[in-house]
Scaffold this motif. Structure first.
Motif, PDB file in Angstrom:
ATOM      1  N   ILE A 198       1.222  -1.452   0.429  1.00 49.21           N
ATOM      2  CA  ILE A 198      -0.473  -0.321  -0.447  1.00 49.21           C
ATOM      3  C   ILE A 198       0.476   0.808   0.222  1.00 49.21           C
ATOM      4  O   ILE A 198       0.473   1.984  -1.301  1.00 49.21           O
ATOM      5  N   ALA A 199       1.721   1.177   0.558  1.00 50.99           N
ATOM      6  CA  ALA A 199       2.771   2.169   0.871  1.00 50.99           C
ATOM      7  C   ALA A 199       3.764   2.621  -0.498  1.00 50.99           C
ATOM      8  O   ALA A 199       3.563   3.987  -0.819  1.00 50.99           O
ATOM      9  N   ASP A 200       4.260   1.738  -0.938  1.00 46.45           N
ATOM     10  CA  ASP A 200       4.351   1.883  -2.167  1.00 46.45           C
ATOM     11  C   ASP A 200       3.710   2.120  -3.608  1.00 46.45           C
ATOM     12  O   ASP A 200       4.401   2.979  -4.034  1.00 46.45           O
ATOM     13  N   TYR A 201       2.613   1.988  -3.938  1.00 49.89           N
ATOM     14  CA  TYR A 201       1.133   1.932  -4.398  1.00 49.89           C
ATOM     15  C   TYR A 201       1.231   3.020  -4.042  1.00 49.89           C
ATOM     16  O   TYR A 201       0.636   4.060  -5.208  1.00 49.89           O
ATOM     17  N   LEU A 202       1.105   3.798  -2.803  1.00 51.32           N
ATOM     18  CA  LEU A 202       0.975   5.455  -2.809  1.00 51.32           C
ATOM     19  C   LEU A 202       1.585   6.676  -2.961  1.00 51.32           C
ATOM     20  O   LEU A 202       1.880   7.613  -3.269  1.00 51.32           O
ATOM     21  N   GLY A 203       3.222   5.511  -2.850  1.00 50.74           N
ATOM     22  CA  GLY A 203       4.658   6.554  -3.160  1.00 50.74           C
ATOM     23  C   GLY A 203       4.817   7.382  -1.624  1.00 50.74           C
ATOM     24  O   GLY A 203       5.566   8.170  -1.736  1.00 50.74           O
ATOM     25  N   ILE A 204       4.793   6.323  -0.797  1.00 48.99           N
ATOM     26  CA  ILE A 204       5.332   7.193   0.848  1.00 48.99           C
ATOM     27  C   ILE A 204       6.037   6.124   1.275  1.00 48.99           C
ATOM     28  O   ILE A 204       5.852   4.381   1.037  1.00 48.99           O
ATOM     29  N   SER A 205       6.300   6.371   2.473  1.00 49.88           N
ATOM     30  CA  SER A 205       7.652   4.940   2.842  1.00 49.88           C
ATOM     31  C   SER A 205       5.844   4.709   3.914  1.00 49.88           C
ATOM     32  O   SER A 205       4.892   5.101   3.994  1.00 49.88           O
ATOM     33  N   GLN A 206       6.074   3.435   4.436  1.00 50.74           N
ATOM     34  CA  GLN A 206       5.841   2.855   5.679  1.00 50.74           C
ATOM     35  C   GLN A 206       5.208   3.599   6.833  1.00 50.74           C
ATOM     36  O   GLN A 206       3.887   3.186   7.515  1.00 50.74           O
ATOM     37  N   GLU A 207       6.296   3.984   7.240  1.00 56.52           N
ATOM     38  CA  GLU A 207       5.970   5.056   8.394  1.00 56.52           C
ATOM     39  C   GLU A 207       5.247   5.791   8.338  1.00 56.52           C
ATOM     40  O   GLU A 207       4.860   6.305   9.059  1.00 56.52           O
ATOM     41  N   THR A 208       4.850   6.922   7.175  1.00 58.88           N
ATOM     42  CA  THR A 208       4.066   7.963   6.635  1.00 58.88           C
ATOM     43  C   THR A 208       3.155   7.078   7.165  1.00 58.88           C
ATOM     44  O   THR A 208       1.710   8.072   7.435  1.00 58.88           O
ATOM     45  N   LEU A 209       2.716   5.634   6.211  1.00 57.97           N
ATOM     46  CA  LEU A 209       1.071   5.000   6.434  1.00 57.97           C
ATOM     47  C   LEU A 209       1.148   4.906   7.296  1.00 57.97           C
ATOM     48  O   LEU A 209       0.076   4.521   7.843  1.00 57.97           O
ATOM     49  N   SER A 210       2.016   4.128   8.161  1.00 53.76           N
ATOM     50  CA  SER A 210       1.647   3.597   9.828  1.00 53.76           C
ATOM     51  C   SER A 210       1.194   5.188  10.622  1.00 53.76           C
ATOM     52  O   SER A 210      -0.238   5.048  11.326  1.00 53.76           O
ATOM     53  N   ARG A 211       1.426   6.407  10.261  1.00 53.37           N
ATOM     54  CA  ARG A 211       1.124   7.560  11.173  1.00 53.37           C
ATOM     55  C   ARG A 211      -0.562   7.835  10.574  1.00 53.37           C
ATOM     56  O   ARG A 211      -1.112   7.925  11.554  1.00 53.37           O
TER      57      ARG A 211
END
Length: 193
Positions: free
Chosen positions: A175-188
Motif C-alpha cells: 500500500i505504501a509503495d502504491y501510494l508513493g510513501i514510506s511505511q512509516e508515513t502510512l502507519s502515521r
C-alpha cells in the motif's frame, strides 16, 4: 449451478456484451486456469509478457524496479479485472515491469495470439476491451496526477474512499509503495483515522 473457474469471466462478458451460452463457452475456452501462490512471480523484468490475466480471486500487482532495486507498484489487479504488463504484452517486447501475485488466488490467462483472435473474431469483444482500456487509462492518469498534486494524506484518503478493502487486505509495504510513501508515513496516516 456449480461454480467453475470460468464463472466470473462468464459473468463479466454477460454483463458487458450480448452473448448466448454457446458463445460464452467458446470465449472462455480460450483461457486457461491457474492457482497462484502468495508472492508468486508471473513475469520477470526483461521477459516478454505472453499473457493477459483475469483475476478470479486474489490480487496481482504490476511493478517496476529502479536502479537501486527499489520497487514501484504501477497497478493492482483485483477480482473481476483484467491486467497485464501492457506495453510488453501488446508490443511483444521485453518488459520493464514484473507481475507478482500478492495473495494466493486463482487467475485465468490467455496468450497474445488467442487474445488477438478474440478481438478479431468475437463480436462485441473489441468494443468491451476498448471501454475497459479507456477506464484503466483514465484511472492511470488520475493516479499519476494524484502523485504529483496531492500530499501523502490526500492520496491515502483518496484510496480510502475508492478502494478501502485494499488497505485492509494488502500488506502495508505494498500500500505504501502504491501510494508513493514510506511505511512509516502510512502507519502515521492509519493511526490518525
Amino acid at each position: 449451478m456449480p461454480s467453475t473457474p470460468y464463472h466470473q469471466l462468464k459473468q463479466y462478458i454477460n454483463n458487458n456484451m450480448q452473448v448466448d451460452e454457446q458463445q460464452a463457452e467458446a470465449f472462455c475456452k480460450k483461457f486457461r486456469h491457474k492457482t497462484v501462490k502468495r508472492n508468486e512471480v508471473l513475469l520477470r523484468v526483461d521477459e516478454v509478457c505472453p499473457y493477459i490475466y483475469f483475476v478470479n480471486s486474489g490480487c496481482l500487482r504490476v511493478y517496476m524496479l529502479d536502479v537501486n532495486g527499489k520497487e514501484s507498484t504501477r497497478f493492482l489487479i483485483t477480482e473481476g479485472r483484467f491486467g497485464t504488463a501492457f506495453p510488453s504484452f501488446n508490443l511483444q517486447e521485453p518488459s520493464l515491469a514484473a507481475i507478482q501475485s500478492i495473495e494466493a488466488g486463482e487467475i485465468l490467462y490467455i496468450s497474445h495470439h488467442d487474445f488477438n483472435d478474440l478481438l478479431a473474431n468475437f463480436p462485441g469483444w473489441e468494443h468491451t476491451y476498448r471501454i475497459g482500456l479507456e477506464k484503466d487509462y483514465i484511472a492511470s492518469i488520475k493516479r499519476i496526477e494524484s502523485l504529483i498534486t496531492m500530499d501523502a494524506r490526500q492520496r491515502y484518503q483518496l484510496l480510502m474512499q475508492t478502494s478501502p478493502a485494499l488497505i485492509q487486505r494488502l500488506p502495508s509495504k505494498i500500500i505504501a509503495d502504491y501510494l508513493g510513501i514510506s511505511q512509516e508515513t502510512l502507519s502515521r496516516l492509519k493511526s490518525k483515522k
